[in-house]
Design a protein around this motif. Sequence first.
Motif, PDB file in Angstrom:
ATOM      1  N   SER A 324    -106.745  -3.759  20.991  1.00 14.25           N
ATOM      2  CA  SER A 324    -106.629  -4.335  22.342  1.00 14.25           C
ATOM      3  C   SER A 324    -107.962  -4.840  22.867  1.00 14.25           C
ATOM      4  CB  SER A 324    -106.116  -3.284  23.330  1.00 14.25           C
ATOM      5  OG  SER A 324    -104.978  -2.684  22.847  1.00 14.25           O
ATOM      6  N   LYS A 325    -109.063  -4.458  22.166  1.00 12.88           N
ATOM      7  CA  LYS A 325    -110.398  -4.792  22.658  1.00 12.88           C
ATOM      8  C   LYS A 325    -110.549  -6.260  22.998  1.00 12.88           C
ATOM      9  CE  LYS A 325    -112.915  -3.302  19.298  1.00 12.88           C
ATOM     10  NZ  LYS A 325    -113.909  -2.716  18.399  1.00 12.88           N
ATOM     11  N   ARG A 326    -110.159  -7.091  22.039  1.00 12.09           N
ATOM     12  CA  ARG A 326    -110.349  -8.540  22.205  1.00 12.09           C
ATOM     13  C   ARG A 326    -109.543  -9.059  23.393  1.00 12.09           C
ATOM     14  NH1 ARG A 326    -112.812 -10.931  17.709  1.00 12.09           N
ATOM     15  NH2 ARG A 326    -112.426 -12.947  18.652  1.00 12.09           N
ATOM     16  N   LYS A 327    -108.342  -8.521  23.501  1.00 11.57           N
ATOM     17  CA  LYS A 327    -107.451  -8.941  24.592  1.00 11.57           C
ATOM     18  C   LYS A 327    -108.115  -8.623  25.935  1.00 11.57           C
ATOM     19  CE  LYS A 327    -104.119  -6.424  26.238  1.00 11.57           C
ATOM     20  NZ  LYS A 327    -103.017  -5.501  26.290  1.00 11.57           N
ATOM     21  N   TYR A 328    -108.622  -7.395  26.025  1.00 10.20           N
ATOM     22  CA  TYR A 328    -109.262  -6.994  27.284  1.00 10.20           C
ATOM     23  C   TYR A 328    -110.418  -7.937  27.637  1.00 10.20           C
ATOM     24  CZ  TYR A 328    -106.836  -2.470  26.887  1.00 10.20           C
ATOM     25  OH  TYR A 328    -105.912  -1.484  26.787  1.00 10.20           O
ATOM     26  N   VAL A 329    -111.231  -8.210  26.617  1.00  8.59           N
ATOM     27  CA  VAL A 329    -112.426  -9.022  26.865  1.00  8.59           C
ATOM     28  C   VAL A 329    -112.009 -10.441  27.297  1.00  8.59           C
ATOM     29  CG1 VAL A 329    -114.477 -10.050  25.807  1.00  8.59           C
ATOM     30  CG2 VAL A 329    -113.871  -7.670  25.316  1.00  8.59           C
ATOM     31  N   THR A 330    -111.011 -10.983  26.604  1.00  9.59           N
ATOM     32  CA  THR A 330    -110.547 -12.323  26.983  1.00  9.59           C
ATOM     33  C   THR A 330    -110.010 -12.316  28.407  1.00  9.59           C
ATOM     34  OG1 THR A 330    -109.828 -12.480  24.710  1.00  9.59           O
ATOM     35  CG2 THR A 330    -109.120 -14.252  26.191  1.00  9.59           C
ATOM     36  N   PHE A 331    -109.173 -11.334  28.716  1.00 14.71           N
ATOM     37  CA  PHE A 331    -108.600 -11.259  30.063  1.00 14.71           C
ATOM     38  C   PHE A 331    -109.706 -11.123  31.114  1.00 14.71           C
ATOM     39  CE2 PHE A 331    -103.962  -9.719  29.308  1.00 14.71           C
ATOM     40  CZ  PHE A 331    -103.742 -10.873  28.564  1.00 14.71           C
ATOM     41  N   MET A 332    -110.719 -10.360  30.726  1.00 16.83           N
ATOM     42  CA  MET A 332    -111.818 -10.122  31.664  1.00 16.83           C
ATOM     43  C   MET A 332    -112.521 -11.434  31.987  1.00 16.83           C
ATOM     44  SD  MET A 332    -113.127  -7.423  33.076  1.00 16.83           S
ATOM     45  CE  MET A 332    -114.672  -6.796  33.664  1.00 16.83           C
ATOM     46  N   SER A 333    -112.700 -12.251  30.959  1.00 16.95           N
ATOM     47  CA  SER A 333    -113.425 -13.504  31.214  1.00 16.95           C
ATOM     48  C   SER A 333    -112.593 -14.465  32.073  1.00 16.95           C
ATOM     49  CB  SER A 333    -113.860 -14.156  29.897  1.00 16.95           C
ATOM     50  OG  SER A 333    -112.720 -14.318  29.090  1.00 16.95           O
ATOM     51  N   LEU A 334    -111.288 -14.177  32.192  1.00 18.17           N
ATOM     52  CA  LEU A 334    -110.449 -15.033  33.042  1.00 18.17           C
ATOM     53  C   LEU A 334    -110.557 -14.642  34.523  1.00 18.17           C
ATOM     54  CD1 LEU A 334    -107.195 -15.226  30.871  1.00 18.17           C
ATOM     55  CD2 LEU A 334    -108.982 -16.963  31.141  1.00 18.17           C
ATOM     56  N   GLN A 335    -111.284 -13.562  34.764  1.00 17.24           N
ATOM     57  CA  GLN A 335    -111.368 -13.055  36.149  1.00 17.24           C
ATOM     58  C   GLN A 335    -112.542 -13.640  36.922  1.00 17.24           C
ATOM     59  OE1 GLN A 335    -108.866 -11.380  37.412  1.00 17.24           O
ATOM     60  NE2 GLN A 335    -107.980 -11.599  35.380  1.00 17.24           N
ATOM     61  N   LYS A 336    -113.006 -14.789  36.464  1.00 19.29           N
ATOM     62  CA  LYS A 336    -114.204 -15.399  37.055  1.00 19.29           C
ATOM     63  C   LYS A 336    -114.099 -15.523  38.592  1.00 19.29           C
ATOM     64  CE  LYS A 336    -116.934 -19.664  36.487  1.00 19.29           C
ATOM     65  NZ  LYS A 336    -118.264 -19.153  36.504  1.00 19.29           N
ATOM     66  N   GLU A 337    -112.980 -16.044  39.027  1.00 17.38           N
ATOM     67  CA  GLU A 337    -112.830 -16.303  40.470  1.00 17.38           C
ATOM     68  C   GLU A 337    -113.016 -15.004  41.263  1.00 17.38           C
ATOM     69  OE1 GLU A 337    -109.530 -17.583  43.654  1.00 17.38           O
ATOM     70  OE2 GLU A 337    -109.052 -18.057  41.568  1.00 17.38           O
ATOM     71  N   TYR A 338    -112.377 -13.984  40.766  1.00 13.12           N
ATOM     72  CA  TYR A 338    -112.469 -12.698  41.461  1.00 13.12           C
ATOM     73  C   TYR A 338    -113.884 -12.134  41.378  1.00 13.12           C
ATOM     74  CZ  TYR A 338    -111.745  -7.808  42.633  1.00 13.12           C
ATOM     75  OH  TYR A 338    -111.846  -6.555  43.210  1.00 13.12           O
ATOM     76  N   ILE A 339    -114.415 -12.088  40.169  1.00  9.65           N
ATOM     77  CA  ILE A 339    -115.728 -11.464  39.967  1.00  9.65           C
ATOM     78  C   ILE A 339    -116.782 -12.164  40.823  1.00  9.65           C
ATOM     79  CG2 ILE A 339    -117.573 -11.072  38.263  1.00  9.65           C
ATOM     80  CD1 ILE A 339    -115.256 -10.739  36.171  1.00  9.65           C
ATOM     81  N   GLU A 340    -116.741 -13.489  40.839  1.00  8.49           N
ATOM     82  CA  GLU A 340    -117.796 -14.179  41.576  1.00  8.49           C
ATOM     83  C   GLU A 340    -117.556 -14.196  43.080  1.00  8.49           C
ATOM     84  OE1 GLU A 340    -119.144 -17.535  39.209  1.00  8.49           O
ATOM     85  OE2 GLU A 340    -119.411 -16.120  37.541  1.00  8.49           O
ATOM     86  N   SER A 341    -116.292 -13.958  43.471  1.00 11.39           N
ATOM     87  CA  SER A 341    -116.038 -13.852  44.919  1.00 11.39           C
ATOM     88  C   SER A 341    -116.731 -12.609  45.478  1.00 11.39           C
ATOM     89  CB  SER A 341    -114.534 -13.788  45.204  1.00 11.39           C
ATOM     90  OG  SER A 341    -114.040 -12.502  44.898  1.00 11.39           O
ATOM     91  N   LEU A 342    -117.073 -11.679  44.574  1.00 10.24           N
ATOM     92  CA  LEU A 342    -117.740 -10.449  45.033  1.00 10.24           C
ATOM     93  C   LEU A 342    -119.138 -10.745  45.589  1.00 10.24           C
ATOM     94  CD1 LEU A 342    -116.709  -8.051  42.113  1.00 10.24           C
ATOM     95  CD2 LEU A 342    -115.712  -8.170  44.381  1.00 10.24           C
ATOM     96  N   ASN A 343    -119.695 -11.892  45.203  1.00 13.31           N
ATOM     97  CA  ASN A 343    -121.024 -12.262  45.703  1.00 13.31           C
ATOM     98  C   ASN A 343    -121.042 -12.511  47.204  1.00 13.31           C
ATOM     99  OD1 ASN A 343    -122.672 -12.213  43.395  1.00 13.31           O
ATOM    100  ND2 ASN A 343    -121.620 -14.053  42.650  1.00 13.31           N
ATOM    101  N   LYS A 344    -119.872 -12.903  47.722  1.00 10.26           N
ATOM    102  CA  LYS A 344    -119.787 -13.187  49.164  1.00 10.26           C
ATOM    103  C   LYS A 344    -119.694 -11.900  49.976  1.00 10.26           C
ATOM    104  CE  LYS A 344    -116.851 -15.829  51.219  1.00 10.26           C
ATOM    105  NZ  LYS A 344    -115.520 -16.396  51.410  1.00 10.26           N
ATOM    106  N   ARG A 345    -119.486 -10.813  49.270  1.00 12.37           N
ATOM    107  CA  ARG A 345    -119.186  -9.563  49.976  1.00 12.37           C
ATOM    108  C   ARG A 345    -120.467  -8.789  50.269  1.00 12.37           C
ATOM    109  NH1 ARG A 345    -113.939  -8.198  49.814  1.00 12.37           N
ATOM    110  NH2 ARG A 345    -112.595  -9.559  48.601  1.00 12.37           N
ATOM    111  N   ARG A 346    -120.902  -8.924  51.482  1.00 12.00           N
ATOM    112  CA  ARG A 346    -122.152  -8.267  51.852  1.00 12.00           C
ATOM    113  C   ARG A 346    -122.012  -7.321  53.044  1.00 12.00           C
ATOM    114  NH1 ARG A 346    -123.557  -8.859  47.091  1.00 12.00           N
ATOM    115  NH2 ARG A 346    -124.684 -10.696  46.424  1.00 12.00           N
TER     116      ARG A 346
END
Length: 512
Positions: A324-346
């Motif tokens: 499942s490792k590869r699947k997790y990593v691929t799915f994780m890279s699809l979370q760009k919008e969410y991950i980078e939205s965290l930058n606005k959170r101050r």
Amino acid sequence: MKPIGVVVSGSSPVNVPIHVYKGCENQVMEEAFVIIKDDEKNTDYFGVIRSLRMNDPLLNQSQRSSIIDNPELAKQGREVVFETSYVRVLGVLQPNGQLTPPRQPPAPRSEVYLVESPRDVKLALETGLELGEHKFSRIRIPLKPEALKYHVGVVGATGTGKSKLVVALVNEVLEKTDWKVLVFDHSGQDYVNVPGFEGKVLDASEITLDLESIAEYLKKEISAKEAGEDALYVSLILYILSKGDLRKFSESQDRSITEFAKGVEGKVEVSISENKVGEALEKMPVLLETVDLEEEMKKVKWETSSLVKLFETVINIVAGKSTSKRKYVTFMSLQKEYIESLNKRRISSRDILERLEKDRLVVLDLSTVRQEERKYVVYSVLRRIWDRIDEAKKPVNTLVVVDEAHNYACYQGCYPSSSIIERTAREGRKWGLGLVLASQRMIDFSTDVRNNINTFFFSKLQTPGDLDNLKGVLDLGGVEYDDLAILATREFYFAGLGNPLKYPVLIEVKQV
Ligand SMILES: Nc1ncnc2c1ncn2[C@@H]1O[C@H](COP(=O)(O)OP(=O)(O)OP(=O)(O)O)[C@@H](O)[C@H]1O
Ligand SMILES: [Mg+2]
């Protein structure tokens, strides 16, 4: 006061059948207040009209009448038509205006008077939060402020005026008590533009999430299980502690973390044994106790490729040969919008509580974040309040408003907000932490939540099942589904602990 009828045979202390005087039919309305004057006992009963019925002794539904052959006969004998009703007694009126429980039935032939204005009856209701007036007499029926900590539910079909009622409540709480109010505005329309709330609104997309919220969210999105979940937690913690820059770890005081991080930094196949990961995992709770991750979070630079790289490294160690490792990593890279939205959170939840302390009102506009995320915001902020309570063991005197509460306090699909709302519903009263939950459907609240709400405002409901649910948690005093179906906007039954009259009465919420 106008006499409108007379008590007939069969009265009980709480339910009194009456006949309405001829000519008074137009003035007597369901839910109107009346006083029954029992001269024999020298007692005044205060009550409310329920179950009005028109009768004709000559026209019985199950008996054949001559009118069906001669329709013109219907016009004759109209004088025999009469109206009946029940008076639901709310209490015996004492000279000082207090109401005491009725112990004896009013005598038949006692006269019934219509209460047409507040001047007609000297009711000594305690002062409290004024949300509206009784629909017909215009008597103000204040909500007892002590009831706030026992939670308030507002239920009604769309457009009945739930959110406006809550606005009226918030205004009263701010004006008449020393409580603070935290509003979760689901739609971002009901509270953000209210006059007086300007400058008190915070945008949910700028609020930091706590580690668990981020981890829970990503876990679900990438469907991580077991080792995948461990790897997710470890990488998030490392990422946050390093503020997004893993080189920072060389300065870490904690050897196992340092070495582990160094390994990660040195990229992948460095000699980090599984033991090291285990050690790092073990040390983490201790480390986490000394660091306020949420505050750290404000400084983190979120970059998808770095986080994914880190995650990949960690999962390679933690998950061994798992496919499942590869699947997790691929799915994780699809979370760009969410991950980078965290930058606005101050803005951290600590900042929010500080604002609440200072301004007494904070409105969180949840409409700016995705539906899924809203539950995490509610969870994070409420959890921070509970952390404070657990630390200080002192009352917080805070009212938490959750509008469209079916999205946050339901049986299924409301995790994690539902768990913290349930805790608040169960234990909040001890610490002055009250909930106001507004929703279209009663059935959408989990049982734990529903059973712990002690004051209700309810209007036109979506289904009869909703009324059955209400019946399960409070004495409806004879209010039926049909009574609710005719209610207009701003009309609510007010029932439960906060109602000084104890039984449900119909109020018209004030204009806000
Ligand atoms: N107390 C009030 N004062 C002024 N206007 C009101 C009041 N109550 C209801 N209204 C009017 O009715 C409309 C609907 O009210 P509100 O938004 O409070 O309903 P709701 O029950 O919260 O509906 P929904 O379930 O769709 O959120 C308001 O936009 C307003 O025009
Ligand atoms: Mg609403």
